[in-house]
Design an enzyme around this catalytic site. Structure first.
Site, PDB file in Angstrom:
ATOM      1  N   MET A   1      -3.248  12.506  10.056  1.00 13.95           N
ATOM      2  CA  MET A   1      -3.780  13.497  10.983  1.00 13.95           C
ATOM      3  C   MET A   1      -4.663  12.809  12.024  1.00 13.95           C
ATOM      4  O   MET A   1      -5.543  13.435  12.624  1.00 13.95           O
ATOM      5  CB  MET A   1      -4.556  14.587  10.238  1.00 13.95           C
ATOM      6  CG  MET A   1      -3.656  15.456   9.389  1.00 13.95           C
ATOM      7  SD  MET A   1      -4.271  17.142   9.105  1.00 13.95           S
ATOM      8  CE  MET A   1      -5.788  16.817   8.245  1.00 13.95           C
TER       9      MET A   1
ATOM     10  N   HIS B   1      -5.590   3.752   6.624  1.00 18.11           N
ATOM     11  CA  HIS B   1      -4.298   3.991   7.280  1.00 18.11           C
ATOM     12  C   HIS B   1      -3.627   2.667   7.654  1.00 18.11           C
ATOM     13  O   HIS B   1      -2.405   2.518   7.521  1.00 18.11           O
ATOM     14  CB  HIS B   1      -4.482   4.830   8.544  1.00 18.11           C
ATOM     15  CG  HIS B   1      -5.068   6.186   8.297  1.00 18.11           C
ATOM     16  ND1 HIS B   1      -6.343   6.517   8.670  1.00 18.11           N
ATOM     17  CD2 HIS B   1      -4.545   7.288   7.707  1.00 18.11           C
ATOM     18  CE1 HIS B   1      -6.585   7.773   8.335  1.00 18.11           C
ATOM     19  NE2 HIS B   1      -5.524   8.269   7.752  1.00 18.11           N
TER      20      HIS B   1
ATOM     21  N   GLN C   1      -3.203   6.877  -2.427  1.00 19.74           N
ATOM     22  CA  GLN C   1      -3.500   7.432  -3.744  1.00 19.74           C
ATOM     23  C   GLN C   1      -4.853   8.140  -3.785  1.00 19.74           C
ATOM     24  O   GLN C   1      -5.146   8.842  -4.758  1.00 19.74           O
ATOM     25  CB  GLN C   1      -3.445   6.327  -4.799  1.00 19.74           C
ATOM     26  CG  GLN C   1      -2.037   5.798  -5.024  1.00 19.74           C
ATOM     27  CD  GLN C   1      -1.978   4.652  -6.013  1.00 19.74           C
ATOM     28  OE1 GLN C   1      -3.013   4.204  -6.532  1.00 19.74           O
ATOM     29  NE2 GLN C   1      -0.780   4.155  -6.283  1.00 19.74           N
TER      30      GLN C   1
ATOM     31  N   ASP D   1      -5.653  10.678  -2.096  1.00 16.96           N
ATOM     32  CA  ASP D   1      -5.261  12.090  -2.155  1.00 16.96           C
ATOM     33  C   ASP D   1      -4.240  12.255  -3.279  1.00 16.96           C
ATOM     34  O   ASP D   1      -3.048  12.498  -3.041  1.00 16.96           O
ATOM     35  CB  ASP D   1      -4.690  12.528  -0.805  1.00 16.96           C
ATOM     36  CG  ASP D   1      -5.713  12.446   0.302  1.00 16.96           C
ATOM     37  OD1 ASP D   1      -6.700  13.194   0.255  1.00 16.96           O
ATOM     38  OD2 ASP D   1      -5.533  11.617   1.215  1.00 16.96           O
TER      39      ASP D   1
ATOM     40  N   VAL E   1      -8.143   2.476  -0.475  1.00 16.51           N
ATOM     41  CA  VAL E   1      -8.908   1.418   0.186  1.00 16.51           C
ATOM     42  C   VAL E   1     -10.378   1.826   0.185  1.00 16.51           C
ATOM     43  O   VAL E   1     -10.720   2.968   0.507  1.00 16.51           O
ATOM     44  CB  VAL E   1      -8.416   1.183   1.626  1.00 16.51           C
ATOM     45  CG1 VAL E   1      -9.255   0.124   2.329  1.00 16.51           C
ATOM     46  CG2 VAL E   1      -6.943   0.779   1.607  1.00 16.51           C
TER      47      VAL E   1
END
Length: 291
Positions: free
Chosen positions: A27, A34, A149, A151, A177
């Site tokens: 998002m 990311h 992971q 989420d 991370v």
């Protein structure tokens, strides 16, 4: 490598493409977490494959009173991070590209698994998440899609949807991370004041403390984490617990002593005005566990 910005599926599919395509869905407000997903995607598909990062703030995932309007939108910075991490393209569609004609009348339903934990705290969130993931899988047509992971419930639901509805895509989970102080990376971390951040570190400390108690079994894990979080509730600012749960990753139901196999210890809490989630995975043997 120059990362191409595309706004429509037609533009995206017009790009030269050989080998496998990997997609990282975001998002926006990209950060090192990311970037790690993008680098992992590049490793999976190799130099001849194509890595696509989607940037779309999905309105269906935000409930009443949540931060849709406040959610950071930093596309120029996102393009830089995506390019440095090795993305071939960023797909940043407008709302009407994803939802032509307005909000969809037909949606994916997350079912009972989506009503637990995050789903109980944010009703309808996972229905909106799965709906947009399904649409973005159709629009981008990847061979493999990567998700963090951190989420954990989201990842489990996407895997279940792909399996139950026969999506022709491989789903890969990438480890969480963390920053140097062990706080899980999140776009919401930017909302934390210095005092908020100091309190927020108690969340990851609770998980680590619980992990050390794992050989004593699931009940000891929960007790150890709750003891740290009970203490954190007296911090200034306090860590206000939403939920603490030790669950089976297959359906996110609570595990009991004697459980054998993987389990996810998941926490959600608010510090100041910022809601944070984190988790660790444990593997239980039936008599104890190891991380």
């Amino acid at each position: 490598m120059t990362t191409r910005l595309t706004r429509t599926a037609k533009e995206l599919h017009g790009l030269p493409h050989e080998g496998r395509r990997a997609v990282v869905m975001t998002m926006g407000a990209l950060h090192e977490g990311h970037a790690t997903l993008v680098r992992t995607a590049r490793e999976l598909v190799g130099p001849g494959g194509q890595v696509v990062v989607t940037v779309f703030v999905n309105p269906l995932q935000f409930g009443a009173g949540e931060d849709l309007d406040r959610y950071p939108r930093t596309l120029d910075a996102d393009l830089v991070i995506a390019e440095e991490a090795g993305a071939d393209a960023v797909f940043a569609p407008a709302v009407d590209e994803v939802y032509p004609g307005g909000e969809p009348q037909v949606r994916i339903t997350a079912g009972p698994m989506g009503e637990r934990l995050e789903g109980a705290s944010r009703p309808g969130h996972f229905d909106g998440m799965l709906t947009v993931v399904a649409k973005l899988l159709h629009l981008t047509r990847p061979d493999v899609a990567l998700y963090g992971q951190k989420d954990a419930q989201q990842l489990a639901l996407i895997r279940r949807m792909v399996r139950d509805l026969n999506f022709p895509v491989e789903i890969v989970g990438v480890p969480t991370v963390r920053e140097d102080d062990n706080l899980a990376l999140s776009s919401r971390n930017r909302y934390l004041s210095a005092a908020d951040r100091a309190s927020a570190l108690e969340i990851s400390r609770a998980l680590l403390t619980a992990g050390a108690a794992a050989p004593q079994g699931p009940d000891a894990v929960r007790d150890a984490a709750r003891a740290v979080l009970d203490e954190a509730a007296r911090e200034q600012p306090p860590v206000v617990l939403d939920y603490l749960a030790l669950v089976d990753p297959a359906d996110f139901t609570e595990v009991t002593d004697g459980h054998s196999g993987e389990a996810v210890l998941a926490v959600a809490a608010k510090v100041g005005t910022t809601r944070l989630i984190d988790n660790i995975t444990l593997t239980f043997t039936g008599t104890g566990a190891q991380r």
